[in-house]
Write a protein that holds these residues in place. Structure first.
Motif, mmCIF file in Angstrom:
data_model
loop_
_atom_site.group_PDB
_atom_site.id
_atom_site.type_symbol
_atom_site.label_atom_id
_atom_site.label_comp_id
_atom_site.label_asym_id
_atom_site.label_seq_id
_atom_site.Cartn_x
_atom_site.Cartn_y
_atom_site.Cartn_z
ATOM 1 N N CYS A 151 7.403 -1.129 -10.496
ATOM 2 C CA CYS A 151 8.523 -2.108 -9.753
ATOM 3 C C CYS A 151 7.888 -3.604 -10.141
ATOM 4 O O CYS A 151 7.013 -3.978 -9.864
ATOM 5 C CB CYS A 151 8.273 -1.926 -8.377
ATOM 6 N N VAL A 153 8.630 -6.354 -8.656
ATOM 7 C CA VAL A 153 8.242 -7.250 -7.262
ATOM 8 C C VAL A 153 6.857 -6.603 -6.674
ATOM 9 O O VAL A 153 6.070 -7.366 -6.366
ATOM 10 C CB VAL A 153 9.463 -6.856 -6.229
ATOM 11 N N CYS A 174 9.702 -0.683 -1.800
ATOM 12 C CA CYS A 174 9.809 -2.109 -1.173
ATOM 13 C C CYS A 174 11.088 -2.336 -0.967
ATOM 14 O O CYS A 174 11.290 -3.613 -0.384
ATOM 15 C CB CYS A 174 9.284 -2.979 -2.196
ATOM 16 N N GLN A 176 13.590 -2.839 -3.249
ATOM 17 C CA GLN A 176 14.550 -3.297 -4.535
ATOM 18 C C GLN A 176 15.245 -2.094 -5.075
ATOM 19 O O GLN A 176 14.875 -1.147 -5.318
ATOM 20 C CB GLN A 176 13.455 -3.738 -5.373
ATOM 21 N N LEU A 178 16.721 -0.898 -8.629
ATOM 22 C CA LEU A 178 16.182 -1.471 -9.830
ATOM 23 C C LEU A 178 16.924 -0.761 -10.898
ATOM 24 O O LEU A 178 17.374 0.743 -10.761
ATOM 25 C CB LEU A 178 14.970 -1.174 -10.243
#
Length: 254
Positions: A151, A153, A174, A176, A178
Motif C-alpha cells: 500500500c 499510504v 488503512c 485506501q 487501490l
C-alpha cells in the motif's frame, strides 16, 4: 517512600519508572529475535530463483543474475537487512558491512532495553513489529491469497484473493481503495530496480515469477509475442529465448 508511576509510551500501562512496560519491551525483544531466526529461511525463499540465464557478449556467454521467484520475499529480505544495519549502528556494535544481519538482530534483541531508551524507540518498535508480521506472512502465507505489492499510504503488504485481483480493486486495512494493476506495477518496478532493471528469464520462468505475485500471463502468450515481433529476446538459455521481465509487463499493459 513514594514510588513514581510512569505510563508506558506504547500501551499506557503503568511501569516501574521505565519508559516502556515489561510487556512492550518483551514484545519488541521477541520481534527482533523472530527476525533473526526467520531471516535465514526468508533468504532461501528469496533465493529460489529461475535457472541462471546467459547472454552473448563478445565472443562468449556472460552470466546474468537470475530473477527471484518471490519478489516480495526478495524485497522484505533487503528491508530487514537494512534495518539490522541501522540497529547495529544505533547500538554502536562492532558493525561492518560484512556482518550477517542475523547476528546484528540477535545482538539487538538482547539489548532491547537499551534500544528503547533512544528517542527513536517508537519507530524501532513499530518497524520491528511491521517486519515481523510481514516475515510471518512470507513463511506461512495464506493458502487463498497472493501478495501483489505494498500500500503506498501505510506500506502494508497487500495479500489478495484471486477474485479481488480479477476485480482489479482492493481495499487496504488503512481504508485506501487501490487499483490492483497500479500496485503490481509499482511492486514489480521496485523489485526490478533492486535486482537490476534488466532482470530476465525464459517465457516459462517469467510466467512463473509473475504468477506468484498475482500476475497471470501464459508462457505461450509470451512466446507468441516474440513470433509477432512485439517482444524481443535479449539472449538465450539452453537454446530458449530469454526476455526482460519489464518488457513482458509493458506488453501486458499496453
Amino acid at each position: 517512600m513514594v514510588t513514581t508511576t510512569v505510563e508506558c509510551r506504547k500501551c499506557g500501562a503503568p511501569t516501574a519508572g521505565t519508559t516502556y512496560c515489561h510487556n512492550c519491551t518483551t514484545m519488541t525483544m521477541n520481534n527482533l529475535h523472530s527476525l533473526a531466526v526467520g531471516l535465514p529461511e526468508l533468504r532461501l525463499i528469496a533465493a529460489r530463483k529461475a535457472s541462471v540465464t546467459a547472454r552473448q557478449h563478445g565472443g562468449g556467454n556472460r552470466s546474468v543474475a537470475p530473477i527471484p521467484l518471490n519478489m516480495a520475499a526478495f524485497q522484505l529480505q533487503s528491508d530487514i537487512i537494512t534495518f539490522a544495519g541501522m540497529l547495529g549502528q544505533a547500538l554502536t556494535l562492532h558493525y561492518n558491512s560484512h556482518m550477517p544481519a542475523e547476528s546484528l538482530l540477535t545482538a539487538a534483541s538482547k539489548r532491547t532495553p537499551a534500544l528503547l531508551q533512544r528517542r527513536d524507540a517508537p519507530s524501532i518498535i513499530s518497524v520491528a513489529r511491521h517486519y515481523e508480521h510481514r516475515l510471518a506472512m512470507q513463511l506461512t502465507p495464506p493458502e487463498d491469497r497472493r501478495m501483489i505489492g505494498v500500500c503506498p499510504v501505510c506500506e502494508r503488504d497487500l495479500w489478495c484473493t484471486d477474485s479481488e485481483i480479477a476485480g482489479q480493486w482492493v481495499a487496504c486495512t488503512c481504508g485506501q481503495a487501490l487499483k490492483v494493476r497500479d500496485v503490481q506495477e509499482q511492486h514489480l518496478l521496485t523489485c526490478a530496480l533492486a535486482d537490476g532493471i534488466n532482470s530476465r528469464g525464459t517465457a516459462a520462468g517469467i510466467s512463473k515469477l509473475l504468477k506468484v505475485n498475482g500476475i497471470d500471463v501464459k508462457r505461450w502468450t509470451i512466446s507468441q509475442w516474440k513470433k509477432r515481433g512485439l517482444l524481443a529476446a535479449v539472449g538465450t538459455q539452453d537454446g530458449k529465448p530469454v526476455y526482460r521481465v519489464w518488457d513482458v509487463w509493458r506488453l501486458m499493459n499496453r
